[in-house]
Design a protein around this motif. Structure first.
Motif, PDB file in Angstrom:
ATOM      1  N   LYS A  87      52.217  57.213  43.430  1.00 53.70           N
ATOM      2  CA  LYS A  87      52.587  55.807  43.617  1.00 53.70           C
ATOM      3  C   LYS A  87      51.491  55.147  44.449  1.00 53.70           C
ATOM      4  O   LYS A  87      50.930  55.767  45.354  1.00 53.70           O
ATOM      5  CB  LYS A  87      53.929  55.676  44.341  1.00 53.70           C
ATOM      6  CG  LYS A  87      55.137  56.196  43.565  1.00 53.70           C
ATOM      7  CD  LYS A  87      55.697  55.128  42.690  1.00 53.70           C
ATOM      8  CE  LYS A  87      56.900  55.616  41.888  1.00 53.70           C
ATOM      9  NZ  LYS A  87      58.093  55.753  42.726  1.00 53.70           N
ATOM     10  N   GLU A  88      51.220  53.878  44.165  1.00 49.82           N
ATOM     11  CA  GLU A  88      50.180  53.144  44.896  1.00 49.82           C
ATOM     12  C   GLU A  88      50.692  51.803  45.359  1.00 49.82           C
ATOM     13  O   GLU A  88      51.514  51.157  44.684  1.00 49.82           O
ATOM     14  CB  GLU A  88      48.960  52.906  43.988  1.00 49.82           C
ATOM     15  CG  GLU A  88      48.078  54.090  43.793  1.00 49.82           C
ATOM     16  CD  GLU A  88      46.775  53.727  43.082  1.00 49.82           C
ATOM     17  OE1 GLU A  88      46.633  54.105  41.912  1.00 49.82           O
ATOM     18  OE2 GLU A  88      45.932  53.051  43.702  1.00 49.82           O
ATOM     19  N   LYS A  89      50.183  51.387  46.510  1.00 47.69           N
ATOM     20  CA  LYS A  89      50.483  50.057  47.039  1.00 47.69           C
ATOM     21  C   LYS A  89      49.317  49.647  47.920  1.00 47.69           C
ATOM     22  O   LYS A  89      49.092  50.247  48.970  1.00 47.69           O
ATOM     23  CB  LYS A  89      51.783  50.072  47.839  1.00 47.69           C
ATOM     24  CG  LYS A  89      52.173  48.741  48.428  1.00 47.69           C
ATOM     25  CD  LYS A  89      53.496  48.878  49.199  1.00 47.69           C
ATOM     26  CE  LYS A  89      53.927  47.548  49.780  1.00 47.69           C
ATOM     27  NZ  LYS A  89      55.215  47.661  50.510  1.00 47.69           N
ATOM     28  N   GLU A  90      48.572  48.687  47.461  1.00 50.94           N
ATOM     29  CA  GLU A  90      47.383  48.199  48.180  1.00 50.94           C
ATOM     30  C   GLU A  90      46.450  49.382  48.487  1.00 50.94           C
ATOM     31  O   GLU A  90      45.960  50.033  47.573  1.00 50.94           O
ATOM     32  CB  GLU A  90      47.794  47.440  49.443  1.00 50.94           C
ATOM     33  CG  GLU A  90      48.603  46.189  49.126  1.00 50.94           C
ATOM     34  CD  GLU A  90      49.008  45.403  50.365  1.00 50.94           C
ATOM     35  OE1 GLU A  90      49.585  44.323  50.202  1.00 50.94           O
ATOM     36  OE2 GLU A  90      48.751  45.870  51.499  1.00 50.94           O
ATOM     37  N   ARG A  91      46.208  49.683  49.742  1.00 50.21           N
ATOM     38  CA  ARG A  91      45.259  50.731  50.103  1.00 50.21           C
ATOM     39  C   ARG A  91      45.917  52.106  50.222  1.00 50.21           C
ATOM     40  O   ARG A  91      45.254  53.082  50.591  1.00 50.21           O
ATOM     41  CB  ARG A  91      44.576  50.369  51.428  1.00 50.21           C
ATOM     42  CG  ARG A  91      43.709  49.128  51.323  1.00 50.21           C
ATOM     43  CD  ARG A  91      43.148  48.734  52.675  1.00 50.21           C
ATOM     44  NE  ARG A  91      44.190  48.276  53.582  1.00 50.21           N
ATOM     45  CZ  ARG A  91      44.742  47.078  53.536  1.00 50.21           C
ATOM     46  NH1 ARG A  91      44.344  46.206  52.609  1.00 50.21           N
ATOM     47  NH2 ARG A  91      45.679  46.740  54.404  1.00 50.21           N
ATOM     48  N   LEU A  92      47.187  52.187  49.955  1.00 46.25           N
ATOM     49  CA  LEU A  92      47.942  53.427  50.097  1.00 46.25           C
ATOM     50  C   LEU A  92      48.249  54.045  48.736  1.00 46.25           C
ATOM     51  O   LEU A  92      48.604  53.352  47.789  1.00 46.25           O
ATOM     52  CB  LEU A  92      49.260  53.176  50.830  1.00 46.25           C
ATOM     53  CG  LEU A  92      49.169  52.606  52.231  1.00 46.25           C
ATOM     54  CD1 LEU A  92      50.563  52.359  52.788  1.00 46.25           C
ATOM     55  CD2 LEU A  92      48.381  53.524  53.154  1.00 46.25           C
ATOM     56  N   LYS A  93      48.119  55.384  48.692  1.00 46.26           N
ATOM     57  CA  LYS A  93      48.481  56.120  47.482  1.00 46.26           C
ATOM     58  C   LYS A  93      49.183  57.405  47.892  1.00 46.26           C
ATOM     59  O   LYS A  93      48.651  58.165  48.697  1.00 46.26           O
ATOM     60  CB  LYS A  93      47.233  56.462  46.669  1.00 46.26           C
ATOM     61  CG  LYS A  93      47.505  57.250  45.402  1.00 46.26           C
ATOM     62  CD  LYS A  93      46.199  57.510  44.651  1.00 46.26           C
ATOM     63  CE  LYS A  93      46.413  58.348  43.421  1.00 46.26           C
ATOM     64  NZ  LYS A  93      45.114  58.607  42.705  1.00 46.26           N
ATOM     65  N   ALA A  94      50.368  57.635  47.350  1.00 47.10           N
ATOM     66  CA  ALA A  94      51.145  58.826  47.661  1.00 47.10           C
ATOM     67  C   ALA A  94      51.167  59.748  46.458  1.00 47.10           C
ATOM     68  O   ALA A  94      51.334  59.294  45.321  1.00 47.10           O
ATOM     69  CB  ALA A  94      52.562  58.444  48.063  1.00 47.10           C
ATOM     70  N   THR A  95      50.986  61.046  46.734  1.00 51.49           N
ATOM     71  CA  THR A  95      51.014  62.052  45.678  1.00 51.49           C
ATOM     72  C   THR A  95      51.989  63.155  46.073  1.00 51.49           C
ATOM     73  O   THR A  95      52.316  63.314  47.262  1.00 51.49           O
ATOM     74  CB  THR A  95      49.621  62.643  45.437  1.00 51.49           C
ATOM     75  OG1 THR A  95      49.168  63.285  46.646  1.00 51.49           O
ATOM     76  CG2 THR A  95      48.614  61.565  45.051  1.00 51.49           C
ATOM     77  N   LEU A  96      52.429  63.924  45.082  1.00 48.63           N
ATOM     78  CA  LEU A  96      53.450  64.934  45.340  1.00 48.63           C
ATOM     79  C   LEU A  96      53.160  66.214  44.562  1.00 48.63           C
ATOM     80  O   LEU A  96      52.832  66.170  43.370  1.00 48.63           O
ATOM     81  CB  LEU A  96      54.826  64.402  44.923  1.00 48.63           C
ATOM     82  CG  LEU A  96      56.027  65.340  45.135  1.00 48.63           C
ATOM     83  CD1 LEU A  96      56.247  65.598  46.629  1.00 48.63           C
ATOM     84  CD2 LEU A  96      57.284  64.744  44.506  1.00 48.63           C
TER      85      LEU A  96
END
Lengths: 117, 112
Positions: B57-66
């Motif tokens: 998932k991404e939001k602006e400068r943030l990206k989360a991975t699992l």
């Protein structure tokens, strides 16, 4: 945006006094959570409700803490008598739990900062 | 019992210096992994939910991975306004309602 509302935002009182913290969850949410946050312990779950029924309050000191949901728009956390070690930030969160489906995230209020002198 | 460990505890970055935060978890069966941001004097603010390994998932400068054992929050070219504590939480299938187990958080400071 809908928000969880907590009152009061700050509370300073003397040891032994009763403290009541209130929370208005987001309309339509069916779960309500009470957390305590300290530097040492981080976020600790105290109690939570689903459809106003208490599901688990094992995180609370039972002799002095009590949590209730008198109606769907109000949750309360009471401490009686209060002690200095109860000083912390208390957060309320609400969410939508779905049977068999993906649960929605919890949304937090801005907390009650409690200081017991 | 579900467990979440976040590392590092604190991170100091220069503006524009990309980095990653780690969230390691053990859970009976993952129903969801949640990332929150918390600013001083505020409650945690929801960022992302991840449900299965490989999801991003991404939001602006943030990206989360699992993955099956951990999640990463990547901060790309951070700005001072990205300074906050980032919290990771998991929900297991055995958790009643939508109970979450939180990690201790990572305090991020981005200097201009």
């Amino acid at each position: 945006d809908a928000r969880v509302t907590q009152t009061p935002r700050h509370k300073v009182t003397e040891m032994g006094q009763e403290v009541t913290m209130r929370c208005q969850p987001i309309l339509g949410h069916n779960t309500v959570f009470w957390y305590r946050q300290t530097m040492m312990q981080g976020l600790e779950l105290l109690a939570y409700f689903r459809n106003r029924a208490p599901l688990d309050d094992s995180g609370m000191p039972k002799d002095r803490f009590s949590a209730e949901m008198p109606d769907a728009t109000l949750a309360t956390l009471k401490i009686q008598p209060s002690e200095p070690r109860d000083s912390a930030v208390y957060f309320c969160a609400s969410g939508l739990a779905l049977s068999g489906g993906r649960n929605q995230p919890q949304h937090f209020g801005d907390g009650t900062r409690l200081s017991i002198l | 019992e579900d467990q979440v460990t976040q590392s590092p505890e604190a991170l100091r970055l220069q503006e524009g210096e990309s980095s990653s935060l780690n969230c390691s978890y053990t859970v009976s069966g993952l129903r969801g992994l949640f990332w929150y941001r918390q600013d001083p004097g505020k409650g945690p603010e929801f960022l992302f939910t991840l449900y299965s390994a490989g999801e991003e998932k991404e939001k602006e400068r943030l990206k989360a991975t699992l993955t099956k054992k951990e999640s990463f929050l990547h901060i790309t070219a951070p700005k001072p306004e990205d300074s906050a504590t980032y919290l990771c939480a998991v929900q297991g299938f055995e958790a009643a309602g939508n109970k979450l187990t939180f990690g201790g958080g990572t305090r991020v400071l981005v200097k201009p």
